[in-house]
Design a protein around this motif. Structure first.
Motif, PDB file in Angstrom:
ATOM      1  N   GLU A  42       0.829  -1.206   0.000  1.00 37.35           N
ATOM      2  CA  GLU A  42       0.000   0.000   0.000  1.00 37.35           C
ATOM      3  C   GLU A  42       0.864   1.257   0.000  1.00 37.35           C
ATOM      4  O   GLU A  42       0.593   2.207  -0.755  1.00 37.35           O
ATOM      5  N   LEU A  43       1.884   1.265   0.841  1.00 36.97           N
ATOM      6  CA  LEU A  43       2.780   2.414   0.877  1.00 36.97           C
ATOM      7  C   LEU A  43       3.535   2.548  -0.439  1.00 36.97           C
ATOM      8  O   LEU A  43       3.723   3.661  -0.951  1.00 36.97           O
ATOM      9  N   PHE A  44       3.949   1.430  -0.992  1.00 35.53           N
ATOM     10  CA  PHE A  44       4.689   1.460  -2.259  1.00 35.53           C
ATOM     11  C   PHE A  44       3.820   2.025  -3.376  1.00 35.53           C
ATOM     12  O   PHE A  44       4.316   2.758  -4.250  1.00 35.53           O
ATOM     13  N   ALA A  45       2.523   1.699  -3.360  1.00 36.40           N
ATOM     14  CA  ALA A  45       1.617   2.214  -4.394  1.00 36.40           C
ATOM     15  C   ALA A  45       1.471   3.727  -4.286  1.00 36.40           C
ATOM     16  O   ALA A  45       1.350   4.419  -5.305  1.00 36.40           O
ATOM     17  N   ARG A  46       1.472   4.257  -3.055  1.00 40.66           N
ATOM     18  CA  ARG A  46       1.346   5.703  -2.864  1.00 40.66           C
ATOM     19  C   ARG A  46       2.665   6.429  -3.116  1.00 40.66           C
ATOM     20  O   ARG A  46       2.690   7.490  -3.747  1.00 40.66           O
ATOM     21  N   SER A  47       3.767   5.846  -2.595  1.00 41.49           N
ATOM     22  CA  SER A  47       5.067   6.521  -2.703  1.00 41.49           C
ATOM     23  C   SER A  47       6.194   5.485  -2.666  1.00 41.49           C
ATOM     24  O   SER A  47       6.583   5.024  -1.585  1.00 41.49           O
ATOM     25  N   GLU A  64       9.285   5.965  -3.049  1.00 37.06           N
ATOM     26  CA  GLU A  64      10.421   6.504  -2.302  1.00 37.06           C
ATOM     27  C   GLU A  64      10.248   6.260  -0.801  1.00 37.06           C
ATOM     28  O   GLU A  64      11.181   5.843  -0.111  1.00 37.06           O
ATOM     29  N   ALA A  65       9.044   6.516  -0.287  1.00 37.10           N
ATOM     30  CA  ALA A  65       8.795   6.308   1.134  1.00 37.10           C
ATOM     31  C   ALA A  65       8.885   4.831   1.499  1.00 37.10           C
ATOM     32  O   ALA A  65       9.415   4.458   2.560  1.00 37.10           O
ATOM     33  N   ALA A  66       8.375   3.970   0.624  1.00 36.68           N
ATOM     34  CA  ALA A  66       8.438   2.529   0.896  1.00 36.68           C
ATOM     35  C   ALA A  66       9.877   2.034   0.894  1.00 36.68           C
ATOM     36  O   ALA A  66      10.277   1.230   1.750  1.00 36.68           O
ATOM     37  N   ASN A  67      10.679   2.506  -0.058  1.00 34.94           N
ATOM     38  CA  ASN A  67      12.082   2.107  -0.090  1.00 34.94           C
ATOM     39  C   ASN A  67      12.822   2.608   1.149  1.00 34.94           C
ATOM     40  O   ASN A  67      13.682   1.903   1.694  1.00 34.94           O
ATOM     41  N   ALA A  68      12.491   3.819   1.584  1.00 33.36           N
ATOM     42  CA  ALA A  68      13.134   4.354   2.786  1.00 33.36           C
ATOM     43  C   ALA A  68      12.791   3.515   4.007  1.00 33.36           C
ATOM     44  O   ALA A  68      13.657   3.225   4.835  1.00 33.36           O
TER      45      ALA A  68
END
Length: 437
Positions: free
Chosen positions: A51-56, A58-62
């Motif tokens: 879910e986080l990866f779908a939104r962002s 960069e944030a998911a990778n962080a």
């Protein structure tokens, strides 16, 4: 190759080589599991944080980057704790148990369903890391005997450097093609194989029956131990300030394609492999001179990269040299800690990996901080220059205080002119021939 005796039974050169190969295989597995997450972060993030990866992305990778941090923290915590607790037990048995723990924890990483559980498994998987390298270094040093101890340490560490050339790229390729969990299954198989090899090839070697965790912790009373740890934590951080950001340096500064990054990483790994072996030979002659030599070399190489990174061929030359210099420092600090630890050999040998992982975190954090100010991707290299310079200063201060202490304790006629002579005397005391075939 000198043989170690159990009363009267020598170890054959073949047996010594097989034992060192088994220890190095475990190091190969550790090197692979430690660094493979760096190449698979997007794959892990998209799977565990969809879910986080779908939104962002960069944030998911962080957030997935915490898997790397958790491993580093596990090394820092586990190295002195485990090594101190197991010092009195058979070293072969301890290494086999550590290999089993690596296998189980890595399997858990491959099968656990949630990000939180995988994060915990990475922390747990790192706990045996420092203890394995510390005890394996002691066994390798004793296998080759006095006068060749640093070469024994370097041969064990060869597995770690070769992992950066072969293991990490291969596991990354597998993870990208068949899923990141497949990469960790391969690493778990490596650990299982190394455990079997240790049981079959490494001679039985008794621990220190009178040692307890409390007695091992006495090592922290030594000022020279603290100096050695500071050299690794601060000075070696100069390497990680650059290594952590080598990908954007390649693509943004040199202007190369993303596909070039793996080849740059392989080049660093090749430099590390060569530097590790060269350092083993040099440190057996003089630990102090070898440490200063490689630190000064790394300082010069970092400055070279800072002014030439826009040229891709020069960058390749620079990263090979920085890998060579950095891995020359690793086994030399390991040997230095063993020299100054007195009777607390197990915990001191393991503490080296706590120090180097602190350097990992420090270099990456300071490098990231300067990038965040908007000064560009060359800025971490200058951070590395500063950290390396600090490491040189600490090393020179440590050796100067040690020479002064020798003079006050022995008088002018008792000074040891060549520290290799003192190393051999210490080795004969601490590394007596108690290995069973």
């Amino acid at each position: 190759m000198p043989s170690l005796l159990d009363g009267s039974t020598p170890l054959s050169p073949t047996r010594v080589r097989l034992a060192l190969l088994a220890l190095s295989l475990g190091a190969f597995g550790i090197g692979t599991t430690e660094f493979v997450a760096m190449g698979l972060l997007p794959n892990i993030a998209s799977d565990l944080l969809p879910e986080l990866f779908a939104r962002s992305p960069e944030a998911a990778n962080a957030q997935a980057g915490w898997l790397i941090t958790a491993y580093a923290l596990g090394v820092v915590v586990g190295a002195p704790t485990i090594a101190g607790m197991v010092a009195r037990f058979s070293r072969r048995a301890v290494l086999a148990w550590l290999g089993t723990a690596f296998t189980v924890a890595t399997l858990a990483t491959a099968v656990l369903p949630s990000f939180e559980l995988v994060l915990l498994s990475r922390f747990v998987a790192a706990i045996p890391h420092g203890a394995y390298f510390g005890i394996a270094a002691l066994v390798g040093a004793r296998l080759l005997g006095p006068g060749r101890r640093a070469r024994g340490v370097a041969l064990v560490m060869t597995g770690l450097t070769v992992a950066n050339v072969v293991g990490v790229p291969f596991a990354t390729w597998v993870g990208q093609g068949f899923g990141w969990r497949a990469a960790y299954l391969i690493v778990a198989a490596l650990f299982a194989l190394s455990t079997i090899a240790i049981l079959g090839a490494v001679p039985a070697q008794r621990g220190e029956p009178t040692q307890t965790l409390r007695r091992e912790l006495r090592v922290f009373r030594s000022g020279q131990v603290w100096f050695a740890l500071a050299i690794g934590s601060i000075g070696f951080g100069g390497f990680f300030a650059v290594y952590s950001y080598i990908a954007p340096i390649v693509t943004e500064v040199s202007g190369a394609a993303e596909s070039v990054v793996p080849w740059v990483l392989v080049t660093i790994g090749l430099g590390m492999t060569v530097g590790n072996l060269v350092a083993g030979h040099l440190a057996d002659r003089s630990v102090a001179r070898t440490l200063v030599f490689f630190f000064v070399l790394m300082l010069l190489v970092l400055m070279f990269i800072a002014v030439s990174a826009r040229s891709l061929p020069l960058l390749f030359a620079g990263v090979f040299a920085v890998g060579f210099a950095a891995q020359g420092i690793g086994p030399t600090i390991q040997t230095r800690l063993m020299d100054v630890a007195g009777d607390s050999q197990s915990i001191a040998a393991a503490l080296n990996h706590s120090a180097l992982n602190i350097g990992n975190a420090l270099g990456a954090a300071l490098g990231g901080a300067v990038i965040a100010t908007g000064v560009g991707y060359l800025a971490p290299i200058w951070v590395g220059v500063g950290l390396t310079t600090a490491g040189i200063v600490i090393a020179l201060l440590s050796f100067r205080l040690e020479r002064r202490q020798r003079g006050s304790n022995r008088g002018p006629s008792g000074l040891v002119e060549d520290d290799a002579v003192e190393d051999r005397a210490l080795a004969e005391r601490n590394l007596g021939a108690d290995v069973k075939a």
